[in-house]
Enzyme design. Structure first.
Site, PDB file in Angstrom:
ATOM      1  N   GLU A 138       0.833  -1.208   0.000  1.00  0.00           N
ATOM      2  CA  GLU A 138       0.000   0.000   0.000  1.00  0.00           C
ATOM      3  C   GLU A 138       0.866   1.255   0.000  1.00  0.00           C
ATOM      4  O   GLU A 138       1.828   1.359   0.758  1.00  0.00           O
ATOM      5  CB  GLU A 138      -0.899   0.034   1.235  1.00  0.00           C
ATOM      6  N   GLU A 161     -21.630   1.102   2.762  1.00  0.00           N
ATOM      7  CA  GLU A 161     -20.252   0.621   2.781  1.00  0.00           C
ATOM      8  C   GLU A 161     -19.825   0.242   4.200  1.00  0.00           C
ATOM      9  O   GLU A 161     -18.645  -0.011   4.463  1.00  0.00           O
ATOM     10  CB  GLU A 161     -19.305   1.687   2.211  1.00  0.00           C
TER      11      GLU A 161
END
Length: 205
Positions: A138, A161
């Site tokens: 990441e 979400e």
């Protein structure tokens, strides 16, 4: 004293011999066998077996209001902190993963609206860094931005979400306490608040 201006080795200085995916989902986990050059040696490293976590690029922004001398921080449940001694509800800057091919700048503007309802002004890029390069690929892009912050916080997030986010409005004078009360547990918020403290100090000199 040596000033490091460039890396000692580069991409051509390691060789991947085998790689396979162990899991593919929102994140991916891949197993690799590789070896690489060694410092001050003419031989290569022995064969190394490593697991690599693939995670999308992410971006975050510390929003502050120089007129009110306040900052916007958020609090939300984090599975990675489920064993945290204090709480898995972590205090953070506003952040999220890049959606498709969007830029980091577009990402943080979108996340600012979703997680705080704030329309931010010009962005200032601070750093792009790997939060955990020992195992994860990441890349995190850290920004600051000014905005007209509300007096009080609220509850935000995209419900479908699974987001349930509490917005905190914190005064500049309370920032030092955050560094001593154990609530800062992730790199982006620590880096951003240290930058802001330094910027405030420089302006006051």
């Amino acid at each position: 004293m040596t000033i490091i201006q460039q890396a000692t080795f580069c991409k051509k200085d390691f060789k991947i011999h085998q790689r396979e995916y162990l899991y593919r989902g929102f994140i991916g986990v891949e197993k690799l066998s590789l070896n690489h050059h060694l410092f001050n040696k003419t031989t290569e490293s022995p064969m190394l077996n490593r697991e690599l976590i693939h995670r999308p690029e992410a971006a975050g922004v510390l929003i502050y209001d120089p007129q009110k001398q306040t900052i916007a921080l958020i609090e939300q449940f984090r599975i990675g902190a489920i064993e945290d001694d204090i709480s898995p509800w972590q205090l953070e800057i506003i952040a999220g993963v890049l959606d498709g091919d969007e830029s980091p700048e577009i990402c943080v503007r979108r996340e600012a609206l979703e997680e705080s309802g704030c329309q931010i002004n010009e962005l200032q890029h601070l750093f792009s860094f790997y939060p955990s390069a020992g195992a994860c690929d990441e890349l995190f892009h850290l920004y600051t931005a000014q905005a007209d912050l509300p007096v009080e916080g609220g509850i935000f997030g995209v419900e479908n979400e699974g987001e349930n986010i509490k917005l905190h409005i914190i005064h500049f004078q309370d920032i030092p306490n955050l560094f001593t009360n154990g609530r800062l547990r992730n790199a982006p918020i620590i880096m951003a608040l240290q930058w802001l403290q330094n910027a405030i100090t420089i302006k006051s000199v």
